[in-house]
Design a protein around this motif. Sequence first.
Motif, PDB file in Angstrom:
ATOM      1  N   UNK A 176      12.009  25.852  41.915  1.00 36.92           N
ATOM      2  CA  UNK A 176      10.640  25.418  42.191  1.00 36.92           C
ATOM      3  C   UNK A 176       9.645  26.538  41.931  1.00 36.92           C
ATOM      4  N   UNK A 177       9.991  27.753  42.380  1.00 35.86           N
ATOM      5  CA  UNK A 177       9.102  28.884  42.180  1.00 35.86           C
ATOM      6  C   UNK A 177       8.939  29.202  40.689  1.00 35.86           C
ATOM      7  N   UNK A 178      10.030  29.087  39.932  1.00 32.98           N
ATOM      8  CA  UNK A 178       9.968  29.359  38.503  1.00 32.98           C
ATOM      9  C   UNK A 178       9.049  28.354  37.801  1.00 32.98           C
ATOM     10  N   UNK A 179       9.134  27.085  38.200  1.00 33.99           N
ATOM     11  CA  UNK A 179       8.264  26.067  37.607  1.00 33.99           C
ATOM     12  C   UNK A 179       6.803  26.361  37.926  1.00 33.99           C
ATOM     13  N   UNK A 180       6.516  26.758  39.181  1.00 32.89           N
ATOM     14  CA  UNK A 180       5.147  27.115  39.556  1.00 32.89           C
ATOM     15  C   UNK A 180       4.655  28.310  38.735  1.00 32.89           C
ATOM     16  N   UNK A 181       5.547  29.281  38.526  1.00 35.49           N
ATOM     17  CA  UNK A 181       5.162  30.496  37.814  1.00 35.49           C
ATOM     18  C   UNK A 181       4.796  30.187  36.360  1.00 35.49           C
ATOM     19  N   UNK A 182       5.608  29.380  35.686  1.00 33.65           N
ATOM     20  CA  UNK A 182       5.307  29.014  34.300  1.00 33.65           C
ATOM     21  C   UNK A 182       4.019  28.201  34.218  1.00 33.65           C
ATOM     22  N   UNK A 183       3.828  27.288  35.177  1.00 37.78           N
ATOM     23  CA  UNK A 183       2.614  26.470  35.185  1.00 37.78           C
ATOM     24  C   UNK A 183       1.378  27.323  35.455  1.00 37.78           C
ATOM     25  N   UNK A 184       1.542  28.358  36.273  1.00 35.89           N
ATOM     26  CA  UNK A 184       0.419  29.259  36.536  1.00 35.89           C
ATOM     27  C   UNK A 184       0.036  30.021  35.270  1.00 35.89           C
ATOM     28  N   UNK A 185       1.032  30.465  34.494  1.00 38.89           N
ATOM     29  CA  UNK A 185       0.720  31.153  33.239  1.00 38.89           C
ATOM     30  C   UNK A 185       0.008  30.215  32.272  1.00 38.89           C
ATOM     31  N   UNK A 186       0.379  28.932  32.280  1.00 37.98           N
ATOM     32  CA  UNK A 186      -0.320  27.965  31.442  1.00 37.98           C
ATOM     33  C   UNK A 186      -1.791  27.875  31.848  1.00 37.98           C
TER      34      UNK A 186
END
Length: 292
Positions: A176-186
């Motif tokens: 979940x944290x990894x998905x949030x992190x990638x979405x934040x970079x987007x």
Amino acid sequence: MSEGTELGRFLRARRGQIRPQDVGLRGSTGIRRTPGLRREELATLAGVSVDYYTRLERGSETRPSPSVVTAIGEVLQLSPDALHRLHELVALAAGQSPAPSPGPARAVRESVRTLLETLRPAPAYVVGRANDLLAANRPGLRLFPGITDWPWERRNLTRYMFLHPMGRSLYRDWEEMAAHSAAHLRAMAGADPDMPELAQLVGELVVKSPEFARLWERYDVQARGGGEKHFQHPEVGSMCLSFEVMAIFRTDGQRLVIYQAPPGTPDHDAMLLLDMASPTEAALSEAEGAEE
């Protein structure tokens, strides 16, 4: 403009994530060549012609009205952050790109470094536009075990999550944290698409981390301003900390991140232990030197 535009990739990626039944359509009994909605289905639901939407996705239509963009976003069930990103991509496709970004400002003001120390025992740190770790107090640095193994210029929290040996085990809900992190970079890429340090970071992660490459291609967008994180720290054990993110005025996108826990709770006790844990003199010396 070709089908390889960023706007087209965004639309195709998000269209592929919407099932017909998600938007009230009956599931087709035939074989669908691509996952998700067909172009004609999305166009019909958004109230535009199939030809118009196809040209938009291929990049030959660059000036749709805001209402059309919003209608497409509603069919794609975009979050507010993702809808904002869609409008940004349309503006870029129309040639309304911002001026090239300057290089990142890594210097942290003395007053901000002093503030970091006054926040102890709360872990706190400063990150740059692309999540580079620019400064931290003692518990803030200790929050990420093993990050001092890297030279200061490589200490990036997204890189740590995906590439450091301890990055995966630190977070109890890593996926979940990894998905949030990638979405934040987007989201960051949408705010400043020409950010050189972000382009370099994304290029490295796409090559070195299959998990990041998969998440990046989803085109999820999420701006982060606070929440909770669950840690399984190798030195102080399990702890759930809330955090706040605050922009630092008169900087090139620097943000202050502060963690906390209610006093008297096991999470607060773990946070205190994190501050008491003594990092090596070499790590502290390097951290202090890099902040100057």
